[in-house]
Scaffold this active site. Sequence first.
Site, mmCIF file in Angstrom:
data_model
loop_
_atom_site.group_PDB
_atom_site.id
_atom_site.type_symbol
_atom_site.label_atom_id
_atom_site.label_comp_id
_atom_site.label_asym_id
_atom_site.label_seq_id
_atom_site.Cartn_x
_atom_site.Cartn_y
_atom_site.Cartn_z
ATOM 1 C CB SER A 550 55.580 99.595 -74.721
ATOM 2 O OG SER A 550 54.124 99.396 -75.146
ATOM 3 C CG ASP A 636 50.071 103.577 -70.373
ATOM 4 O OD1 ASP A 636 49.564 103.589 -71.440
ATOM 5 O OD2 ASP A 636 51.490 103.136 -70.253
ATOM 6 C CG HIS A 671 52.513 104.088 -73.467
ATOM 7 N ND1 HIS A 671 52.389 102.819 -72.811
ATOM 8 C CD2 HIS A 671 52.964 103.856 -74.639
ATOM 9 C CE1 HIS A 671 53.106 101.807 -73.515
ATOM 10 N NE2 HIS A 671 53.406 102.487 -74.613
#
Length: 703
Positions: A550, A636, A671
């Site tokens: 991320s 995501d 995600h």
Amino acid sequence: MTDVLDKTAAPPVAPRRAHAFTAHGITVSDEYAWLKDANWQEVLRDPTVLDRDIRHYLEAENAYTESLLGHTAPLQKKLVAEMRGRIKEDDSSVPSPDGPFAYFRRYREGGQHEMFGRMPRGGGEETIVLDGDALAKDHAYFKFGGSRHSPDHRLVAWSADIKGSEYFSIRVREWESGRDLDETVEETDGAMVWATDCRSFFYVKLDDNHRPMQVWRHRLGTPQADDVLVHEEQDAGWFTHIHESTSGRFCVIAGGDHETSEQRLIDLAAPDTPPRLVAAREVGVQYSLADRGDELFILTNADEAIDFKIVTAPLAAPERANWRDLIPHRPGIYVIDHDLYSGHMVRLERANALPSIIIRDLASGEEHAIAFDETAYSLDTMGGYEFDTKNLRFAYSSMTTPSEVYDYDMAARTRILRKRQEIPSGHNAADYVTTRIMARAEDGAEVPISLLHRRDFSRDGRAPLLLYGYGSYGHAIPASFNASRLSLVDRGFVYAIAHIRGGTDKGWGWYLDGKREKKTNSFDDFSACARALIEAKYTSTRRIIGHGGSAGGMLMGAVANRTGELFSGIVAEVPFVDVLNTMLDDTLPLTPPEWPEWGNPIESEKDFRTILSYSPYDNVTSKPYPAILAMAGLTDPRVTYWEPAKWIARLRATMTGGGPVMLRTNMGAGHGGASGRFNRLDEVAIVYAFALWAAGLAGKGEV
């Protein structure tokens, strides 16, 4: 799709399609912008509508990655078996008491998903009300959101996401019958708070741009169309969430961005009454609250309390003018969180990257601490359902010590070990060493590094090393136990965590020194950690594999551009690498709330230039790069799939040597990657196999 690639062993070639934009007098080329599906909002809800050319390209990238890493399949299989062997398959949480029952979560042998159940408080027959494996059987993806039993213990509200896009549907189930009521609340963030009468609950609905902006009240037995809007945030840069207050008396509506917060209270005994504002928002002032009788205990950074302090305020008049210091600000001692019980206040603090728990007797004001002796460890409070109790539950672990759950009597100051994480395949903590060293950054900052290696490790500079980092949003990386890491460490790896600026590992100031115009400190710190590990002979140049996900994936992209020569490999999971384009698109779910973190390049030329100077996608250059594995999730909503896709395409077209660079997109997840505790191990095994391969260990019979 004839202009994209020839599906052979050669890497896919994404066509360059002329596209540029100009802002603040600066023209930026984005020849891979076509990889962003114009219909991306609908793709989150239904991945099958993805543009055909984009789908073909992503699938070709997956095939190429498989062609390069396919020879590690036996190794991956062995890694999964090892990691699974360290998981107690029929594991269960320590039951948490609430009135006549004690509630728990449990896995069955071979089960992928949790079960939720309860038993009589004093012991007796268990009842399972939610069986995650049964609920997931008809879905390729399944993830529980929240679950909360009603105050009368008759019902449980629960939520789940079946696409990986973080749209959670809420349902209500009867404990006795195990049957769901005939109602569903769609497109929520997954949390819910019951009214005292158990006839309604509050929830947060996501808008068309996947933002939590509205709080609604749902009455049982009525359609969602009849729900009542309780609160709506007007600032697109603010997200809204809800939770139950410490005493259980209120639903707390917590709104904010990365710099400012504001909270409102709804009396759960009077759910029809409007929310009551605690303290009006002031830019840069953050606060969170706990309640006890007619008094609020507020954790805040007001009055320049950079590392936060705790104040009290009367419930009847909670505005800023009535705040009074209880725990004053102490520079360098970061107050992370606080919790409240009928007779005690608990706060979690961190100083010099080590946590401690402080207990305060509210009658006498006397305080004492819970701390441990290892050089690096993780400590966290776990909360519970009950307010009128002297029991505190907390968890402890270190990089060598599996998690331990304790019940602590806050009055008697005694603790009982309730659970120790079991490693079925065996684990001897004495076989491993955890330690901490410091790296000196270019500006003199001392950056902690937590290390794990085998006790028989020789510090001769020859070992491969995985260096993990994040460094954003004030998120600190704990030096906690992770059984999966042992599969690398047992193969001779050193595992290291770089506690870089941008996190709060050394306090809130550590975070402020790694954001916006100071963001590059995060990247420089990570590189300084790599150099320090080389100088201390834990490893050597090009024996390091960088790893982050991320915003940590953005770190990986920036480091690859800046000091890639130090690394043999880079793993970037769901990497936030197209920072400029994302911060310029105010329709994306996270963009407006992220402006306080990164800057607003739409309005500010200074912010535009700052982000442009480090955004990984925009700073790919003609030079050799280490081997890179980027991992993405099609649905995501946080880091969209096209960010890593564009980055890999540009890297491959621009770099002059090194590599290879690979992209693996999970076409059925978001995600967090694959759902299910064992399916997730498949993705961890890919990361570790890549690390072993990049270190030169996976091509020599290392299985």
